[in-house]
Design an enzyme around this catalytic site. Structure first.
Site, mmCIF file in Angstrom:
data_model
loop_
_atom_site.group_PDB
_atom_site.id
_atom_site.type_symbol
_atom_site.label_atom_id
_atom_site.label_comp_id
_atom_site.label_asym_id
_atom_site.label_seq_id
_atom_site.Cartn_x
_atom_site.Cartn_y
_atom_site.Cartn_z
ATOM 1 N N ASP A 13 0.910 -1.251 0.195
ATOM 2 C CA ASP A 13 0.059 0.040 -0.014
ATOM 3 C C ASP A 13 0.944 1.338 -0.181
ATOM 4 O OD1 ASP A 13 -2.379 -1.384 0.260
ATOM 5 O OD2 ASP A 13 -1.854 -1.915 2.391
ATOM 6 N N HIS A 41 -4.235 -2.016 -6.235
ATOM 7 C CA HIS A 41 -3.455 -0.945 -6.389
ATOM 8 C C HIS A 41 -4.603 -0.021 -7.096
ATOM 9 C CE1 HIS A 41 -2.332 -3.878 -9.617
ATOM 10 N NE2 HIS A 41 -2.364 -2.685 -10.335
#
Length: 427
Positions: A13, A41
């Site tokens: 992340d 993503h």
């Protein structure tokens, strides 16, 4: 020929998708090399936001190939759902290529993931329950079904029947549960394979051809170094190797093909799921970072744990992944904090250590040693050069670079593409 590997330096992340998309414009091929649809993503493209899980970021550029390498585990049904979603929004996907050697995730992998996590009780790992771990286990046990097998009806039928017989006994003995049946799986997944057939090929050959043609290849990492099965916070890790070295295994190219490794990090640290997190915050600063940074998982929607920047983690990542350049994201999130902190070392049983421990119990006893720096209140979201940053923000980045012994080549001051700033040419 030139190639760049993009890896996360923390627990995932970090904003790899945005950086990959930023670099993809100048590349010819974009290839994923590990993980599965547990990796999420977010991409900004054409003024819209897209959340991808399996599809490489390069899918948005129809003149470039987007490759899913053999190191990725593929849920065909989940992949088709993602492709259909892109098509419905006007994004063509004919430039996708899938390795014929990639392992297939099947319903019994998802069931096994659920049952095993339940069995762990208080020792749960925090899996996304997407079947990733069990699929990699089957690969190592040499009972996995690959994309090439899925496409051949008789082969898929034979292997699936054999595996279900094995899984049925395993599920009954270990969990007192039943395995999804052959009829539950076969027709749906064979049909999914047939829909994906046009994309399936020997992607190692595609990449080799690209290198011979002196094209630019971008390798897109998933998760982060600290989730690596060997080099991360084991056992609170993923089931694959997100480090740059896995590019060779996960795509079928040689190590001499890699030119640069860009390590992506946030200006702070975040983590989803269980496991050690020495710099974790539970106070108002942590609340500020989580809310301003919108720290919620792309795949799970779970609130991410957040903490101060940890240079011990990044030095470890730099070493095991051979990072040559650093991309620091989310600098804007720290705006408004009176003081910002960087962890420079740990205290373990009264002694200062500067390297990341391998032993989990030792890691739990580690206390972060912080260096405090003054914060900044100025808006940085329109900054385009380091010189334009507030002095305190610039000194913060310079200190990170110094502590981690790696140059900053990209910095980002917001989620949009135009807020990503290149400090040197990378191709």
């Amino acid at each position: 020929m030139s190639s760049i590997v993009v890896v996360g330096t923390q627990w995932g992340d970090e904003g790899k998708g945005k950086i990959t998309d930023f670099l993809a414009e100048q590349s010819d091929v974009i290839a994923r090399f590990s993980g599965g649809n547990n990796a999420g993503h977010t991409i900004q493209f054409g003024g819209e936001t897209y959340k991808l899980h399996l599809v490489p970021s390069g899918i948005f550029y129809k003149d470039k190939l987007a490759v899913i390498g053999n190191g990725v585990v593929v849920d065909p049904v989940a992949l088709l759902k993602e492709l259909d979603g892109l098509n419905e929004r006007g994004i063509p996907t004919s430039n996708l290529r899938i390795s014929n050697r990639a392992q297939v995730i099947l319903p019994y992998h998802l069931a096994q993931d659920e049952y095993e996590e339940r069995l762990r009780g208080d020792n749960k790992i925090g899996t996304t329950k997407k079947g990733i771990g069990p699929a990699y286990v089957d690969k190592v046990q040499r009972i996995g079904i690959r994309m090439a097998d899925l496409l051949e009806k008789e082969t898929f039928e034979r292997l699936l029947k054999s595996n279900i017989e094995y899984k049925q006994a395993y599920f009954k003995g270990m969990f007192n549960e039943t395995c999804p049946s052959f009829d539950d799986i076969f027709e749906e997944y064979y049909a999914a394979g047939q829909r994906l057939k046009e994309f399936v090929t020997d992607t190692s050959k595609i990449l080799d051809d690209a290198f011979v043609a002196d094209e630019k290849v971008l390798f897109e990492g998933a998760q982060g170094v600290m989730l690596d099965i060997d080099h991360g916070t084991y056992p609170f890790v993923t089931s694959s190797n997100p480090i740059a070295g896995n590019v060779t295994v996960g795509t079928g190219v040689g190590p001499t093909f890699v030119s640069k490794v860009i390590g992506v990090c946030k200006a702070y640290t975040s983590r989803v799921g269980d496991g050690p997190f020495p710099t974790e915050l539970f106070d108002e600063d942590g609340h500020h970072i989580r809310e301003v940074g919108r720290e919620y998982g792309t795949t799970t929607g779970r609130p991410r744990r957040v903490g101060w920047f940890d240079s011990v983690v990044l030095r470890h990542s730099r070493r095991v992944s051979g990072i040559t350049d650093l991309s620091i994201n989310s600098i804007d999130v720290l705006t408004g904090l009176d003081t910002v902190k960087i962890c420079t070392a740990y205290e373990l049983d009264g002694k200062e250590i500067t390297e990341y421990p391998a032993n989990l119990d030792q890691l739990k006893r580690c206390k972060p040693i912080f260096e405090e720096l003054p914060g900044w209140t100025e808006d940085v979201t329109n900054v385009r050069t380091l010189e334009e940053l507030p002095e305190n923000a610039r000194k913060y980045l310079e200190r990170i670079s110094e502590l981690c012994n790696v140059q900053i080549s990209i910095f980002s001051v917001g989620p949009d593409r135009e807020q990503t700033n290149l400090l040197k040419e990378l191709w």
